[in-house]
Write a protein that holds these residues in place. Structure first.
Motif, PDB file in Angstrom:
ATOM      1  N   LYS A 106       0.837  -1.190   0.000  1.00 22.75           N
ATOM      2  CA  LYS A 106       0.000   0.000   0.000  1.00 22.75           C
ATOM      3  C   LYS A 106       0.878   1.248   0.000  1.00 22.75           C
ATOM      4  N   SER A 127       0.269   0.166  -9.908  1.00 17.80           N
ATOM      5  CA  SER A 127      -0.902  -0.704  -9.809  1.00 17.80           C
ATOM      6  C   SER A 127      -1.276  -1.040  -8.373  1.00 17.80           C
ATOM      7  N   GLU A 129      -2.318  -0.633  -4.378  1.00 16.73           N
ATOM      8  CA  GLU A 129      -3.278   0.219  -3.671  1.00 16.73           C
ATOM      9  C   GLU A 129      -2.571   1.497  -3.230  1.00 16.73           C
ATOM     10  N   LYS A 130      -3.226   2.625  -3.409  1.00 14.09           N
ATOM     11  CA  LYS A 130      -2.549   3.882  -3.140  1.00 14.09           C
ATOM     12  C   LYS A 130      -3.520   4.974  -2.706  1.00 14.09           C
ATOM     13  N   THR A 131      -2.968   5.938  -1.983  1.00 12.02           N
ATOM     14  CA  THR A 131      -3.653   7.173  -1.627  1.00 12.02           C
ATOM     15  C   THR A 131      -2.731   8.324  -1.975  1.00 12.02           C
ATOM     16  N   ALA A 150      -6.875   7.675  -7.797  1.00 14.35           N
ATOM     17  CA  ALA A 150      -6.866   7.234  -6.396  1.00 14.35           C
ATOM     18  C   ALA A 150      -7.644   8.217  -5.536  1.00 14.35           C
TER      19      ALA A 150
END
Length: 251
Positions: A106, A127, A129-131, A150
């Motif tokens: 993440k 690709s 998961e990201k914020t 995102a």
């Protein structure tokens, strides 16, 4: 990576904020080689300005053969760039430097000020998961494009939008967590993020902004102090243009 000058053609340019310009260049060779976090050395057509201006790559379209740069007018060189129109040409060198290394886990992508543009292509290509956390002084730009990739949290110095304060304040206020931080922006922000990453046992990939002369690691004009010795100088320095601009702080 090309360390010879090539001619690029301006495809389009527009002003997207006060003294902030969004330029698309036709540069097929560079577009094929570029990756997030790298930069271009852009030369002025005014022969009295000998040194290139390092501008981070904001967007890559290998199929169309174009690269996008978003920059702020900071002097006479970037002011000259801002006056260019569709069809104008300029000499460029690049893509240069080491970009981000995309990993699993993440991610928290952080951009501050004119360090925001180079984070956009990373946000598109990563690709995992990201914020995304964006820090502005006041005026917002590129935010809507990040929102297509995102969840986005914003910090502004004056509190006019999002969290009032720093990107660290926004991370805490929004309870954002992750395994790795990718960041670009002013040095105080990067130092704070590096410390935050150490405290939370996270890797941090930091893209440093620094004045450059040659752009290819020969002049040693853009060094920063590091814990590891540089194989080129055998001292505790790294050349931002050659060894960076993206440097990694391990967990």
């Amino acid at each position: 990576m090309s360390i010879t000058k090539e001619t690029a053609v301006v495809v389009s340019q527009k002003e997207i904020g006060k003294d902030i310009f969004d330029m698309v260049l036709s540069f097929p060779k560079g577009a094929k080689e570029a990756r997030p976090g790298q930069f271009l050395a852009m030369y002025c057509n005014d022969a009295t300005k000998l040194l290139p201006r390092p501008i981070s790559i904001c967007g890559i379209d290998a199929e169309a053969g174009t690269l996008r740069v978003v920059y702020r007018i900071a002097g006479e060189g970037t002011r000259e760039f801002s006056k260019m129109k569709q069809g104008d040409t300029l000499e460029v060198m690049g893509p240069l430097g080491n970009g981000f290394t995309m990993k699993e886990g993440k991610a928290i992508l952080v951009g501050g000020g004119i360090g925001i543009p180079p984070m956009l292509e990373l946000a598109k290509q990563l690709s995992a998961e990201k914020t995304v956390v964006l820090g502005y002084r006041d005026e917002l730009f590129l935010k809507e494009e990040f929102e297509k990739t995102a969840e986005v949290a914003v910090a502004t110095e004056d509190g006019s939008f999002g969290t009032k304060g720093t990107v660290i304040d926004a991370i805490r206020e929004n309870a954002i967590n992750g395994d790795i931080i990718y960041a670009c922006g002013p040095m105080p922000m990067l130092k704070a993020l590096a410390e935050y990453a150490r405290e939370h046992n996270m890797e941090a990939q930091i893209s440093l902004e620094e004045r450059m002369a040659c752009g290819i690691g020969a002049c040693l004009g853009c060094i920063c102090k590091t814990k590891e010795k540089d194989h080129h100088t055998n001292v505790n320095n790294s050349r931002i243009c050659k060894d960076g601009p993206c440097l990694t702080q391990r967990r």
